[in-house]
Scaffold this motif. Structure first.
Motif, PDB file in Angstrom:
ATOM      1  N   HIS A  78       0.833  -1.166  -0.045  1.00 37.29           N
ATOM      2  CA  HIS A  78      -0.025   0.027   0.114  1.00 37.29           C
ATOM      3  C   HIS A  78       0.924   1.178   0.023  1.00 37.29           C
ATOM      4  O   HIS A  78       1.066   1.955   1.006  1.00 37.29           O
ATOM      5  CB  HIS A  78      -0.978  -0.028   1.126  1.00 37.29           C
ATOM      6  CG  HIS A  78      -2.128  -1.145   1.164  1.00 37.29           C
ATOM      7  ND1 HIS A  78      -2.510  -1.782   2.382  1.00 37.29           N
ATOM      8  CD2 HIS A  78      -2.593  -1.688   0.029  1.00 37.29           C
ATOM      9  CE1 HIS A  78      -3.319  -2.442   1.619  1.00 37.29           C
ATOM     10  NE2 HIS A  78      -3.481  -2.701   0.565  1.00 37.29           N
ATOM     11  N   LEU A  79       1.432   1.702  -1.229  1.00 37.14           N
ATOM     12  CA  LEU A  79       2.468   2.441  -1.349  1.00 37.14           C
ATOM     13  C   LEU A  79       1.897   4.002  -0.736  1.00 37.14           C
ATOM     14  O   LEU A  79       2.703   4.667  -0.196  1.00 37.14           O
ATOM     15  CB  LEU A  79       2.703   2.845  -2.780  1.00 37.14           C
ATOM     16  CG  LEU A  79       3.598   3.985  -3.151  1.00 37.14           C
ATOM     17  CD1 LEU A  79       5.202   3.321  -2.900  1.00 37.14           C
ATOM     18  CD2 LEU A  79       3.775   4.230  -4.636  1.00 37.14           C
ATOM     19  N   LEU A  80       0.826   4.298  -0.922  1.00 36.03           N
ATOM     20  CA  LEU A  80       0.434   5.862  -0.791  1.00 36.03           C
ATOM     21  C   LEU A  80       0.627   5.881   0.933  1.00 36.03           C
ATOM     22  O   LEU A  80       0.781   7.154   1.533  1.00 36.03           O
ATOM     23  CB  LEU A  80      -0.829   6.024  -1.068  1.00 36.03           C
ATOM     24  CG  LEU A  80      -0.807   6.461  -2.340  1.00 36.03           C
ATOM     25  CD1 LEU A  80      -2.233   6.950  -3.113  1.00 36.03           C
ATOM     26  CD2 LEU A  80      -0.178   7.791  -2.740  1.00 36.03           C
ATOM     27  N   LEU A  81       0.408   4.856   1.878  1.00 37.00           N
ATOM     28  CA  LEU A  81       0.516   5.079   3.225  1.00 37.00           C
ATOM     29  C   LEU A  81       1.908   5.543   3.704  1.00 37.00           C
ATOM     30  O   LEU A  81       2.189   5.990   4.882  1.00 37.00           O
ATOM     31  CB  LEU A  81       0.199   3.558   3.930  1.00 37.00           C
ATOM     32  CG  LEU A  81      -1.335   3.098   3.439  1.00 37.00           C
ATOM     33  CD1 LEU A  81      -1.605   2.036   4.394  1.00 37.00           C
ATOM     34  CD2 LEU A  81      -2.291   4.348   3.630  1.00 37.00           C
ATOM     35  N   TYR A  82       2.912   5.134   2.709  1.00 32.32           N
ATOM     36  CA  TYR A  82       4.172   5.820   2.838  1.00 32.32           C
ATOM     37  C   TYR A  82       4.703   7.203   2.250  1.00 32.32           C
ATOM     38  O   TYR A  82       5.747   7.703   2.533  1.00 32.32           O
ATOM     39  CB  TYR A  82       5.289   4.695   2.491  1.00 32.32           C
ATOM     40  CG  TYR A  82       4.827   3.350   3.341  1.00 32.32           C
ATOM     41  CD1 TYR A  82       5.419   3.196   4.329  1.00 32.32           C
ATOM     42  CD2 TYR A  82       3.999   2.487   2.944  1.00 32.32           C
ATOM     43  CE1 TYR A  82       5.333   2.004   5.280  1.00 32.32           C
ATOM     44  CE2 TYR A  82       3.721   1.392   3.381  1.00 32.32           C
ATOM     45  CZ  TYR A  82       4.290   0.980   4.601  1.00 32.32           C
ATOM     46  OH  TYR A  82       3.831  -0.016   5.288  1.00 32.32           O
ATOM     47  N   HIS A  83       3.594   7.786   1.712  1.00 34.60           N
ATOM     48  CA  HIS A  83       3.775   9.021   1.183  1.00 34.60           C
ATOM     49  C   HIS A  83       3.922   9.918   2.164  1.00 34.60           C
ATOM     50  O   HIS A  83       2.715  10.006   3.021  1.00 34.60           O
ATOM     51  CB  HIS A  83       2.812   9.322   0.181  1.00 34.60           C
ATOM     52  CG  HIS A  83       2.912  10.416  -0.815  1.00 34.60           C
ATOM     53  ND1 HIS A  83       3.302  11.463  -0.025  1.00 34.60           N
ATOM     54  CD2 HIS A  83       3.207  10.480  -1.994  1.00 34.60           C
ATOM     55  CE1 HIS A  83       3.559  12.586  -1.091  1.00 34.60           C
ATOM     56  NE2 HIS A  83       3.546  11.754  -2.498  1.00 34.60           N
ATOM     57  N   PRO A  84       4.822  10.806   2.452  1.00 35.96           N
ATOM     58  CA  PRO A  84       4.796  11.869   3.373  1.00 35.96           C
ATOM     59  C   PRO A  84       3.624  12.864   3.432  1.00 35.96           C
ATOM     60  O   PRO A  84       3.006  13.242   4.564  1.00 35.96           O
ATOM     61  CB  PRO A  84       6.110  12.664   3.395  1.00 35.96           C
ATOM     62  CG  PRO A  84       7.030  11.808   2.507  1.00 35.96           C
ATOM     63  CD  PRO A  84       6.103  10.880   1.690  1.00 35.96           C
ATOM     64  N   GLY A  85       3.058  12.952   2.209  1.00 35.96           N
ATOM     65  CA  GLY A  85       1.633  13.860   2.077  1.00 35.96           C
ATOM     66  C   GLY A  85       0.593  13.203   2.881  1.00 35.96           C
ATOM     67  O   GLY A  85      -0.189  13.910   3.514  1.00 35.96           O
ATOM     68  N   VAL A  86       0.403  11.864   2.433  1.00 35.12           N
ATOM     69  CA  VAL A  86      -0.592  10.929   3.122  1.00 35.12           C
ATOM     70  C   VAL A  86      -0.487  10.892   4.789  1.00 35.12           C
ATOM     71  O   VAL A  86      -1.548  11.180   5.394  1.00 35.12           O
ATOM     72  CB  VAL A  86      -0.559   9.741   2.470  1.00 35.12           C
ATOM     73  CG1 VAL A  86      -1.683   8.778   3.294  1.00 35.12           C
ATOM     74  CG2 VAL A  86      -1.131  10.014   1.067  1.00 35.12           C
ATOM     75  N   GLN A  87       0.819  10.958   5.041  1.00 33.86           N
ATOM     76  CA  GLN A  87       1.439  10.786   6.517  1.00 33.86           C
ATOM     77  C   GLN A  87       0.612  12.216   7.191  1.00 33.86           C
ATOM     78  O   GLN A  87       0.241  12.121   8.268  1.00 33.86           O
ATOM     79  CB  GLN A  87       2.519  10.422   6.642  1.00 33.86           C
ATOM     80  CG  GLN A  87       2.893   9.019   6.489  1.00 33.86           C
ATOM     81  CD  GLN A  87       4.353   8.506   6.566  1.00 33.86           C
ATOM     82  OE1 GLN A  87       5.388   9.052   6.570  1.00 33.86           O
ATOM     83  NE2 GLN A  87       4.464   7.079   6.322  1.00 33.86           N
TER      84      GLN A  87
END
Ligand code: NAD
Length: 325
Positions: A120-129
């Motif tokens: 789940h790549l996006l969960l590691y996106h600093p923007g999503v965090q």
């Protein structure tokens, strides 16, 4: 000590995983059924052993972890075999297409004390965090609705529809932000190009708390959009991955309760602010996290998150088919 890793699937996305695991771990095996790709990767990664046979890779007793980046319908079978062989598993999204298959993987990982991490790549996106911090801190007030736009012209898939190919990203983010499972879902979509493979899909999810979410997924669109909007009772926020600098924008906008002579709702607009968001490569952070879990032998919550996403995907697919029937 570097973790000994083997990867199956060296295609368009797989090559990005190979680059990262080669830099972060001891990438010992590369496996693909395509001879052309094996030849190409043998030149680039001379330290790795190339094979077309997944079992040959699994037979290496020293191999600790397996990365799976093959087409979606193969994920469950390959992940199951890797777990049965005692390997930690990173598997691209979604790890399975049915909840029973996902539960089987989860149980295998739990019984054998192995890591099972879906990509789940996006969960590691600093923007999503950053979005998650804003939601959890209460700065937005109560979250009312969340909606995702994932549109572009291409890549046109002919095996998985837009829900399974694109929707899995937004769904993982929505479920992470809302932290609830949907109580009801609706999905409508149409196949314009390949019969039975929906190119354009609209999804609506309702959660037990009353929050709602929407996703517009399409590879037949004028513009590339990668956007998630969260509407809170106090503030609103947009994560836009197409922006180079202002990935996250917080709008101090909201509604004000009825008051005054006419008792009508009013709106309030205030400052617009873009906090700094790190520019670390999400894939690098994701691969590093998998290696950390593997090193610690910690199960983490990732496999369960994967199950929640597969369950919601399955519900949405059922709705999509019911509408088409
Ligand atoms: N996280 C993300 O942002 C992201 C982005 C794109 C794709 N993906 C996922 O990555 C996976 C791969 O996508 P892709 O675009 O690289 O596909 P692709 O078709 O380009 O590559 C898949 C590769 O797997 C190989 N393969 C198929 N069956 C195999 C088997 N049994 N053993 C070994 N190799 C096998 C094929 O020969 C091919 O080279 C998919 O699950 C996709 O959903 C994730």
């Amino acid at each position: 000590m570097s973790i000994r890793v083997g990867q199956a699937g060296l295609g368009e996305w797989g090559k990005n995983l190979v680059r990262n695991f080669d830099e972060l771990a001891d990438l010992a095996w590369l496996c693909d059924t395509s001879e052309e790709l094996r030849e190409r990767f043998a030149g680039r990664y001379p330290r790795a052993t190339l094979t077309a046979d997944f079992d040959e890779l699994l037979a290496d007793d020293e191999l600790e972890a397996v990365v799976i980046a093959t087409p979606v319908p193969t994920h469950h079978e390959l992940a199951r075999r890797a777990l049965e062989a005692g390997k930690h598993v990173f598997v691209e999204k979604p790890p399975a297409m049915r909840r029973e298959e996902m539960i089987e993987l989860l149980e295998l990982a739990r019984e054998r004390n192995l890591v099972l991490m879906p990509g789940h790549l996006l969960l590691y996106h600093p923007g999503v965090q950053r979005l998650k911090q804003l939601v959890d801190s209460g700065e937005l007030g109560e979250v009312l609705c969340v909606y995702g736009n994932r549109q572009n012209l291409g890549v046109i898939r002919s095996h998985e529809n837009a829900l399974w190919s694109l929707g899995v990203h937004d769904l993982s983010v929505i479920l992470h932000l809302v932290d609830e499972e949907p109580e009801s879902v609706w999905a409508h979509g149409t196949s314009f190009l390949t019969p039975g493979v929906e190119d354009v899909v609209f999804c609506y999810l309702r959660f037990p708390s009353g929050k709602v979410a929407h996703m517009h997924l399409s590879w037949l669109d004028t513009h590339k959009m990668r956007r998630m909007t969260v509407v809170g009772s106090k503030k609103m926020v947009v994560f836009d991955d197409m922006e180079l600098e202002r990935k996250v924008t917080i709008y101090d906008k909201g509604e004000e309760p009825p008051g005054g002579t006419y008792g009508e709702w009013r709106t309030r607009t205030g400052d617009i602010f873009s906090p700094k968001v790190g520019n670390d490569e999400p894939l690098r952070l994701e691969c590093r996290h998998f290696l950390e879990l593997t090193r610690e032998g910690s199960a983490g919550s990732e496999a369960r998150q994967g199950l929640v996403v597969v369950r919601a995907l399955e519900q949405l697919q059922t709705s999509l088919e019911a509408v088409l029937a």
